[in-house]
Design a protein around this motif. Structure first.
Motif, PDB file in Angstrom:
ATOM      1  N   GLY A 148       0.818  -1.211   0.000  1.00 14.51           N
ATOM      2  CA  GLY A 148       0.000   0.000   0.000  1.00 14.51           C
ATOM      3  C   GLY A 148       0.850   1.258   0.000  1.00 14.51           C
ATOM      4  N   ALA A 149       1.973   1.227   0.733  1.00 13.42           N
ATOM      5  CA  ALA A 149       2.869   2.388   0.759  1.00 13.42           C
ATOM      6  C   ALA A 149       3.487   2.626  -0.613  1.00 13.42           C
ATOM      7  N   LEU A 150       3.854   1.560  -1.313  1.00 16.74           N
ATOM      8  CA  LEU A 150       4.404   1.702  -2.662  1.00 16.74           C
ATOM      9  C   LEU A 150       3.352   2.184  -3.649  1.00 16.74           C
ATOM     10  N   ARG A 151       2.147   1.666  -3.525  1.00 20.21           N
ATOM     11  CA  ARG A 151       1.039   2.128  -4.383  1.00 20.21           C
ATOM     12  C   ARG A 151       0.804   3.615  -4.173  1.00 20.21           C
ATOM     13  N   ASP A 152       0.847   4.052  -2.914  1.00 21.33           N
ATOM     14  CA  ASP A 152       0.594   5.459  -2.620  1.00 21.33           C
ATOM     15  C   ASP A 152       1.706   6.366  -3.139  1.00 21.33           C
ATOM     16  N   ARG A 153       2.875   5.809  -3.387  1.00 26.13           N
ATOM     17  CA  ARG A 153       3.973   6.582  -3.998  1.00 26.13           C
ATOM     18  C   ARG A 153       3.830   6.658  -5.517  1.00 26.13           C
ATOM     19  N   GLY A 154       2.865   5.941  -6.064  1.00 27.20           N
ATOM     20  CA  GLY A 154       2.630   6.001  -7.502  1.00 27.20           C
ATOM     21  C   GLY A 154       2.903   4.732  -8.267  1.00 27.20           C
ATOM     22  N   ALA A 155       3.233   3.650  -7.569  1.00 34.65           N
ATOM     23  CA  ALA A 155       3.507   2.392  -8.255  1.00 34.65           C
ATOM     24  C   ALA A 155       2.234   1.820  -8.858  1.00 34.65           C
ATOM     25  N   GLY A 156       2.281   1.563 -10.156  1.00 33.63           N
ATOM     26  CA  GLY A 156       1.150   0.917 -10.819  1.00 33.63           C
ATOM     27  C   GLY A 156       1.289  -0.585 -10.854  1.00 33.63           C
ATOM     28  N   ALA A 157       2.474  -1.075 -10.464  1.00 33.24           N
ATOM     29  CA  ALA A 157       2.731  -2.515 -10.354  1.00 33.24           C
ATOM     30  C   ALA A 157       3.635  -2.725  -9.151  1.00 33.24           C
ATOM     31  N   ILE A 158       3.332  -3.759  -8.396  1.00 31.29           N
ATOM     32  CA  ILE A 158       4.123  -4.124  -7.223  1.00 31.29           C
ATOM     33  C   ILE A 158       4.815  -5.443  -7.523  1.00 31.29           C
ATOM     34  N   LEU A 159       6.120  -5.476  -7.331  1.00 31.62           N
ATOM     35  CA  LEU A 159       6.912  -6.664  -7.615  1.00 31.62           C
ATOM     36  C   LEU A 159       7.306  -7.330  -6.300  1.00 31.62           C
ATOM     37  N   LEU A 160       7.006  -8.617  -6.179  1.00 33.44           N
ATOM     38  CA  LEU A 160       7.357  -9.376  -4.979  1.00 33.44           C
ATOM     39  C   LEU A 160       8.838  -9.740  -5.057  1.00 33.44           C
ATOM     40  N   GLY A 161       9.638  -9.229  -4.124  1.00 30.64           N
ATOM     41  CA  GLY A 161      11.085  -9.371  -4.205  1.00 30.64           C
ATOM     42  C   GLY A 161      11.634 -10.609  -3.529  1.00 30.64           C
ATOM     43  N   CYS A 162      10.899 -11.715  -3.594  1.00 33.69           N
ATOM     44  CA  CYS A 162      11.378 -12.975  -3.036  1.00 33.69           C
ATOM     45  C   CYS A 162      10.514 -14.101  -3.572  1.00 33.69           C
ATOM     46  N   ALA A 163      11.143 -15.217  -3.953  1.00 39.22           N
ATOM     47  CA  ALA A 163      10.385 -16.361  -4.457  1.00 39.22           C
ATOM     48  C   ALA A 163       9.462 -16.940  -3.396  1.00 39.22           C
ATOM     49  N   GLY A 164       9.794 -16.734  -2.118  1.00 39.29           N
ATOM     50  CA  GLY A 164       8.966 -17.267  -1.046  1.00 39.29           C
ATOM     51  C   GLY A 164       7.614 -16.596  -0.905  1.00 39.29           C
ATOM     52  N   MET A 165       7.412 -15.451  -1.563  1.00 42.35           N
ATOM     53  CA  MET A 165       6.138 -14.732  -1.464  1.00 42.35           C
ATOM     54  C   MET A 165       5.117 -15.186  -2.492  1.00 42.35           C
ATOM     55  N   ALA A 166       5.438 -16.187  -3.302  1.00 44.59           N
ATOM     56  CA  ALA A 166       4.628 -16.535  -4.466  1.00 44.59           C
ATOM     57  C   ALA A 166       3.151 -16.754  -4.144  1.00 44.59           C
ATOM     58  N   ARG A 167       2.859 -17.418  -3.035  1.00 45.41           N
ATOM     59  CA  ARG A 167       1.460 -17.771  -2.754  1.00 45.41           C
ATOM     60  C   ARG A 167       0.595 -16.555  -2.402  1.00 45.41           C
ATOM     61  N   HIS A 168       1.234 -15.415  -2.143  1.00 49.19           N
ATOM     62  CA  HIS A 168       0.479 -14.229  -1.746  1.00 49.19           C
ATOM     63  C   HIS A 168       0.072 -13.346  -2.931  1.00 49.19           C
ATOM     64  N   ARG A 169       0.525 -13.646  -4.150  1.00 49.36           N
ATOM     65  CA  ARG A 169       0.342 -12.724  -5.259  1.00 49.36           C
ATOM     66  C   ARG A 169      -1.115 -12.359  -5.513  1.00 49.36           C
ATOM     67  N   LYS A 170      -1.949 -13.343  -5.726  1.00 50.99           N
ATOM     68  CA  LYS A 170      -3.334 -13.058  -6.098  1.00 50.99           C
ATOM     69  C   LYS A 170      -4.108 -12.349  -4.997  1.00 50.99           C
ATOM     70  N   PRO A 171      -4.086 -12.836  -3.738  1.00 46.52           N
ATOM     71  CA  PRO A 171      -4.824 -12.102  -2.705  1.00 46.52           C
ATOM     72  C   PRO A 171      -4.289 -10.698  -2.462  1.00 46.52           C
ATOM     73  N   LEU A 172      -2.969 -10.511  -2.635  1.00 45.57           N
ATOM     74  CA  LEU A 172      -2.405  -9.173  -2.447  1.00 45.57           C
ATOM     75  C   LEU A 172      -2.870  -8.238  -3.547  1.00 45.57           C
ATOM     76  N   GLU A 173      -2.925  -8.723  -4.781  1.00 49.85           N
ATOM     77  CA  GLU A 173      -3.424  -7.907  -5.882  1.00 49.85           C
ATOM     78  C   GLU A 173      -4.869  -7.482  -5.630  1.00 49.85           C
ATOM     79  N   GLU A 174      -5.674  -8.394  -5.135  1.00 45.40           N
ATOM     80  CA  GLU A 174      -7.069  -8.070  -4.826  1.00 45.40           C
ATOM     81  C   GLU A 174      -7.166  -7.053  -3.698  1.00 45.40           C
ATOM     82  N   ALA A 175      -6.286  -7.156  -2.707  1.00 43.72           N
ATOM     83  CA  ALA A 175      -6.324  -6.244  -1.566  1.00 43.72           C
ATOM     84  C   ALA A 175      -5.849  -4.841  -1.942  1.00 43.72           C
TER      85      ALA A 175
END
Length: 222
Positions: free
Chosen positions: A170-197
């Motif tokens: 959310g902090a990155l989005r508020d800075r103007g990011a139109g895409a958020i990149l997950l910086g670790c392979a271990g975060m893979a399972r969170h992609r879809k719910p995070l995009e929805e949130a």
């Protein structure tokens, strides 16, 4: 009839945490196709439990090259660590394409949005990531990189990980990011719910690199 499919795409987790590899298997399950290459996720047994420091990253280079050399049946390799450890070394000895998930993730994020942000595992990772992005010439499109300050294992299965991802994304989005990149392979399972949130594009770099590898292999076999 003999199997005429291309050889497998090897997605290599350079740390020894099998929970991270299990997450890769789940994230890449939709990429399987009846006539395309098998996508095989491997754990580098010699790797550290999590890659968070420069020493961790450098320590896996030789084991990675040995693994790549041991699989002449592969049609492509994906190094599933956001620091892209051993990418140049593996490319130097591999007869087939080798993809790093940071390279692929950044390129995919820029294809989806003008500006992007990165969620890092921990503060020490950021300097390594910025060196790669400087080499790519893309720092002008980065709004920032914010660390979770968690371990790789926590990002893969920690109870409070998702809440931290929402806060940081959310902090990155508020800075103007139109895409958020997950910086670790271990975060893979969170992609879809995070995009929805968050309501903005969220890129899993493992999926991004595997998609590039799959497209490359299929195009080469037309």
């Amino acid at each position: 009839m003999p199997d005429t499919r291309p050889g497998p795409i090897l997605v290599i987790n350079p740390n020894s945490n099998t929970h991270v590899t299990d997450g890769l298997v789940d994230a890449l399950a939709p990429f399987a196709t009846p006539h395309g290459p098998e996508i095989e996720c491997l754990t580098l047994a010699e790797g550290p439990f999590g890659i968070q420091s420069q020493i961790d990253s450098d320590s896996v280079i030789l084991p990675l090259t040995r693994l790549v050399q041991s699989r002449p049946d592969a049609s492509a390799h994906v190094i599933a660590c956001y620091s892209d450890p051993g990418l140049d070394a593996c490319r130097s000895i591999s007869p087939v394409p080798v993809f790093g998930i940071q390279d692929a993730g950044v390129l995919t994020a820029m294809a989806r949005a003008d500006l992007f942000g990165v969620i890092a595992v921990a503060e020490p990772s950021i300097a390594r990531h910025r060196r790669t992005m400087a080499r790519m010439g893309v720092l002008g499109r980065l709004v920032g990189e914010i660390p979770l300050n968690m371990s790789v294992d926590e990002t893969a299965r920690g109870a409070g990980t998702f809440d931290r991802l929402v806060e940081t994304g959310g902090a990155l989005r508020d800075r103007g990011a139109g895409a958020i990149l997950l910086g670790c392979a271990g975060m893979a399972r969170h992609r879809k719910p995070l995009e929805e949130a968050l309501g903005v594009v969220v890129i899993d770099p493992v999926q991004a690199a595997t998609a590039m590898a799959l497209g490359t292999v299929l195009a080469a076999n037309i």
